[in-house]
Motif scaffolding. Structure first.
Motif, short mmCIF file in Angstrom:
data_model
loop_
_atom_site.label_atom_id
_atom_site.label_comp_id
_atom_site.label_asym_id
_atom_site.label_seq_id
_atom_site.Cartn_x
_atom_site.Cartn_y
_atom_site.Cartn_z
N GLY A 69 0.79 -1.23 0.00
CA GLY A 69 0.00 0.00 0.00
C GLY A 69 0.82 1.27 0.00
O GLY A 69 0.41 2.28 0.56
N LEU A 70 1.99 1.23 -0.62
CA LEU A 70 2.83 2.42 -0.70
C LEU A 70 3.10 2.74 -2.17
O LEU A 70 2.89 1.91 -3.05
N SER A 71 3.57 3.95 -2.41
CA SER A 71 3.84 4.35 -3.78
C SER A 71 5.01 3.56 -4.36
O SER A 71 5.85 3.03 -3.62
N GLN A 72 5.08 3.51 -5.65
CA GLN A 72 6.14 2.74 -6.30
C GLN A 72 7.54 3.27 -5.95
O GLN A 72 8.43 2.46 -5.64
N PRO A 73 7.77 4.58 -5.94
CA PRO A 73 9.10 5.05 -5.53
C PRO A 73 9.47 4.65 -4.11
O PRO A 73 10.62 4.31 -3.83
N THR A 74 8.50 4.68 -3.22
CA THR A 74 8.78 4.31 -1.84
C THR A 74 9.16 2.83 -1.74
O THR A 74 10.12 2.48 -1.05
N VAL A 75 8.43 1.98 -2.45
CA VAL A 75 8.76 0.56 -2.45
C VAL A 75 10.15 0.34 -3.01
O VAL A 75 10.96 -0.43 -2.46
#
Lengths: 123, 123
Positions: A69-75
């Motif tokens: 449930g996090l943004s792609q950059p964060t992952v």
DNA sequence: CCTAGATATCGACATCTGTCAATACCTCGT
DNA sequence: ACGAGGTATTGACAGATGTCGATATCTAGG
């Protein structure tokens, strides 16, 4: 009798406990803490456990983004942290990036902790 | 690689890997991360290892302040964090405060990690 | 009661960390 | 070559964290 030769410890140092071994060195503590910091995040723990729940401990980023449930950059950032700490390896196949659990990485850390954080383990 | 002979998966879902178990829950990840954060600090690791190097895994604050090279308030703060995370217990005897390693605390954490971070361990 | 010494709490500050939006990069199919 | 889609990097920002000095608290002796 040499009364005044050994007295110091007994009279004033009532708070001391015998030492049975050597503590972790400052460098070791620094290194170990850095590795632990990589693990000490809910998102990263979930990412690792998601990898562990996939066959071969392997999954591609597209399988990881939605569940946490996090943004792609964060992952991507978290995966980089885990890779730099040696918990996963990155393998880009064509367009997709596959991440794989490094076998024994967590065990090695656990062993190291047990060795230094168990009373009397230094003997 | 023989990409062209792969079954139906090839068209859209080429990045997916079979799932063999359920990942760590969000709450579990949160809880475990909080425990790991308590460990993920060089000063706290040294404090714990100093405790482990004392007989019975026990020492008083006066034995801990000097070796870690930090101010007394800072050491007190770190010990509080470790106590709240369940790694040590506090026992005040007169003027001195004794801290003792909780046996098996680190092992329990290690076991929990192994269970969720090992491929195929969910079975 | 008052003092001295050991520990805990408070307030403040610099730094680190997790997060996202925007954007760059990179690989493939057309 | 070009465009599309997956992934990585950058920049910015709020919040958490480690550290210390000052101070409060608490216990034992006098």
């Amino acid at each position: 009798m040499a009364l005044d030769l050994l007295p110091v410890v007994a009279s004033s140092a009532a708070c001391c406990t015998p030492v049975t071994g050597a503590p972790m060195s400052a460098e070791d503590a620094e290194r170990t803490a850095r590795t632990l910091k990589a693990l000490a995040d809910p998102a990263r723990l979930r990412l690792l456990s998601i990898l562990a729940s996939h066959e071969g401990g392997e999954a591609c980023v597209c399988d990881l983004t939605d569940p946490v449930g996090l943004s792609q950059p964060t992952v991507s950032h978290h995966l980089k942290v885990l890779a730099e700490a040696g918990f996963v390896t990155r393998d880009k196949r064509g367009v997709w990036a596959y991440f794989t659990l490094v076998p024994g990485a967590a065990d090695e850390l656990a062993g190291h902790l047990a060795q230094h954080l168990t009373p009397g383990a230094s003997a």
